[in-house]
Design an enzyme around this catalytic site. Structure first.
Site, PDB file in Angstrom:
ATOM      1  N   ASP A   1      -0.234  12.919  -5.695  1.00 61.88           N
ATOM      2  CA  ASP A   1      -0.741  11.723  -6.743  1.00 61.88           C
ATOM      3  C   ASP A   1      -1.182  12.693  -7.852  1.00 61.88           C
ATOM      4  O   ASP A   1      -1.103  13.958  -7.980  1.00 61.88           O
ATOM      5  CB  ASP A   1      -1.992  11.354  -5.870  1.00 61.88           C
ATOM      6  CG  ASP A   1      -3.007  12.443  -5.175  1.00 61.88           C
ATOM      7  OD1 ASP A   1      -2.915  13.593  -5.506  1.00 61.88           O
ATOM      8  OD2 ASP A   1      -3.598  12.001  -4.539  1.00 61.88           O
TER       9      ASP A   1
ATOM     10  N   ASN B   1     -13.292   8.450   2.919  1.00 59.40           N
ATOM     11  CA  ASN B   1     -13.055   6.919   3.622  1.00 59.40           C
ATOM     12  C   ASN B   1     -11.713   6.922   4.219  1.00 59.40           C
ATOM     13  O   ASN B   1     -11.323   5.893   4.542  1.00 59.40           O
ATOM     14  CB  ASN B   1     -13.152   6.040   2.422  1.00 59.40           C
ATOM     15  CG  ASN B   1     -12.266   6.090   1.158  1.00 59.40           C
ATOM     16  OD1 ASN B   1     -11.301   7.180   1.432  1.00 59.40           O
ATOM     17  ND2 ASN B   1     -12.112   5.248   0.286  1.00 59.40           N
TER      18      ASN B   1
ATOM     19  N   HIS C   1      -8.646   8.108   3.141  1.00 58.84           N
ATOM     20  CA  HIS C   1      -7.601   7.969   2.047  1.00 58.84           C
ATOM     21  C   HIS C   1      -6.708   9.254   2.347  1.00 58.84           C
ATOM     22  O   HIS C   1      -7.183  10.325   2.718  1.00 58.84           O
ATOM     23  CB  HIS C   1      -7.839   7.742   0.678  1.00 58.84           C
ATOM     24  CG  HIS C   1      -8.597   8.669   0.071  1.00 58.84           C
ATOM     25  ND1 HIS C   1      -9.752   8.464  -0.692  1.00 58.84           N
ATOM     26  CD2 HIS C   1      -8.177   9.902  -0.255  1.00 58.84           C
ATOM     27  CE1 HIS C   1     -10.118   9.670  -1.380  1.00 58.84           C
ATOM     28  NE2 HIS C   1      -9.057  10.654  -0.995  1.00 58.84           N
TER      29      HIS C   1
ATOM     30  N   GLU D   1      -5.772   4.184  -0.759  1.00 61.68           N
ATOM     31  CA  GLU D   1      -7.191   3.990  -0.196  1.00 61.68           C
ATOM     32  C   GLU D   1      -7.120   2.674   0.806  1.00 61.68           C
ATOM     33  O   GLU D   1      -6.104   2.056   0.852  1.00 61.68           O
ATOM     34  CB  GLU D   1      -8.028   3.299  -1.417  1.00 61.68           C
ATOM     35  CG  GLU D   1      -8.138   4.345  -2.765  1.00 61.68           C
ATOM     36  CD  GLU D   1      -9.379   5.127  -2.478  1.00 61.68           C
ATOM     37  OE1 GLU D   1      -9.873   5.560  -1.439  1.00 61.68           O
ATOM     38  OE2 GLU D   1     -10.050   5.557  -3.570  1.00 61.68           O
TER      39      GLU D   1
HETATM   40  C1  GLP Z   1      -8.467  13.587  -3.469  1.00 64.37           C
HETATM   41  C2  GLP Z   1      -7.290  13.677  -3.360  1.00 64.37           C
HETATM   42  C3  GLP Z   1      -6.600  13.678  -1.727  1.00 64.37           C
HETATM   43  C4  GLP Z   1      -7.517  14.754  -1.072  1.00 64.37           C
HETATM   44  C5  GLP Z   1      -9.105  14.237  -1.134  1.00 64.37           C
HETATM   45  C6  GLP Z   1      -9.945  14.976  -0.415  1.00 64.37           C
HETATM   46  O1  GLP Z   1      -8.887  12.073  -3.588  1.00 64.37           O
HETATM   47  N1  GLP Z   1      -6.280  12.712  -3.951  1.00 64.37           N
HETATM   48  O2  GLP Z   1      -5.439  13.889  -1.619  1.00 64.37           O
HETATM   49  O3  GLP Z   1      -7.364  14.751   0.424  1.00 64.37           O
HETATM   50  O4  GLP Z   1      -9.193  14.379  -2.442  1.00 64.37           O
HETATM   51  O5  GLP Z   1     -10.316  16.203  -1.193  1.00 64.37           O
HETATM   52  P1  GLP Z   1     -11.292  17.311  -0.542  1.00 64.37           P
HETATM   53  O6  GLP Z   1     -10.199  17.987   0.025  1.00 64.37           O
HETATM   54  O7  GLP Z   1     -11.669  17.971  -1.873  1.00 64.37           O
HETATM   55  O8  GLP Z   1     -12.192  16.613   0.400  1.00 64.37           O
END
Ligand code: GLP
Length: 241
Positions: free
Chosen positions: A67, A136, A138, A143
């Site tokens: 993304d 959440n 995702h 989402e």
């Molecule tokens: C972002 C990314 C996700 C990732 C998520 C969790 O929203 N788009 O791909 O898994 O963050 O991030 P973290 O690993 O910092 O908790």
């Protein structure tokens, strides 16, 4: 579903990196699906270490990232392209032409999403997809919603995601409200999937996603249906499973 429990973030990161190491060793021209966020940073550090010691060669590897924030170009320090360059690509021998990330700077969402799906298709799909998990549930920026989106799309970030990701920005107003993300269909199409999850803050969502019902309200729960899905989590993240 395979669950590998580790003591802490460091051992989680090494284990995930070793799975990627095996993938690239067995298939040097692998297509790797890559993720951003804090969770995979340690995995990338271990991959860099394996590369620096001469044990891992990325010269034939191709990558597709999950993304990118809509509106952020590659030079923006908050963009995922910048994150990937900083944490991995600038430190290994990957060919720059083999790197694919949605072009956040393209304001035309339908054009960019279509282009990105064609990129994934032209690579013949993903051999191994690395994932983190949002608070959440995702994955990528898919989402919670009424359905599992199949292909790359432009998504409106939820308040919970904006809140969680604001730590990377100076002010909460600076967090982009939209992102381009690979769809659940492309993620599920990967031949194998590895998720890294670390820390107490992920325990609740890990339980919902992997010990609860499969529902688009918890997008990661769909991974229960994948034939080759491995969750690598530290004790804290797995504590409620
Ligand atoms: C972002 C990314 C996700 C990732 C998520 C969790 O929203 N788009 O791909 O898994 O963050 O991030 P973290 O690993 O910092 O908790």
């Amino acid at each position: 579903m395979r669950i590998l429990e580790t003591d802490d973030y460091g051992s989680m990161s090494r284990k995930a990196a070793w799975i990627i190491f095996s993938q690239v060793t067995l298939k040097p021209d692998s297509v790797l699906g890559l993720a951003t966020g804090s969770s995979p940073i340690g995995t990338y550090e271990e991959l860099v270490r394996l590369f620096s010691s001469g044990d891992l060669d990325f010269s034939k590897v191709k990558t597709v990232n999950l993304d990118e924030y809509k509106g952020l170009g590659p030079e923006d320090p908050q963009s995922y392209r910048y994150f990937m360059n900083y944490n991995l690509f600038s430190k290994i021998n990957i060919n720059q032409d083999s790197i694919n990330i949605p072009r956040g700077e393209d304001p035309d969402a339908s054009r960019e999403c279509l282009r990105y799906d064609r990129v994934i298709e032209s690579l013949g799909g993903i051999d191994l997809q690395l994932l983190g998990i949002g608070r959440n549930g995702h994955i990528g920026f898919n989402e919670p919603g009424d359905s599992f989106p199949k292909s790359t799309h432009c998504t409106a970030l939820t308040e919970s995601t904006i809140e969680a990701n604001k730590r990377f920005f100076e002010r909460v107003q600076d967090v982009p409200r939209f992102a381009y993300t690979m769809g659940i269909g492309s993620i599920m199409g990967a031949k194998s999937i590895v998720m890294v999850a670390s820390g107490k803050a992920k325990a609740d969502i890990v339980k919902k996603a992997f010990a609860g019902p499969i529902t688009p309200m918890v997008p990661a729960s769909v991974l229960q249906l994948h034939p080759c899905f491995t969750l690598v989590g530290d004790k804290e993240a797995l504590s409620q499973l």
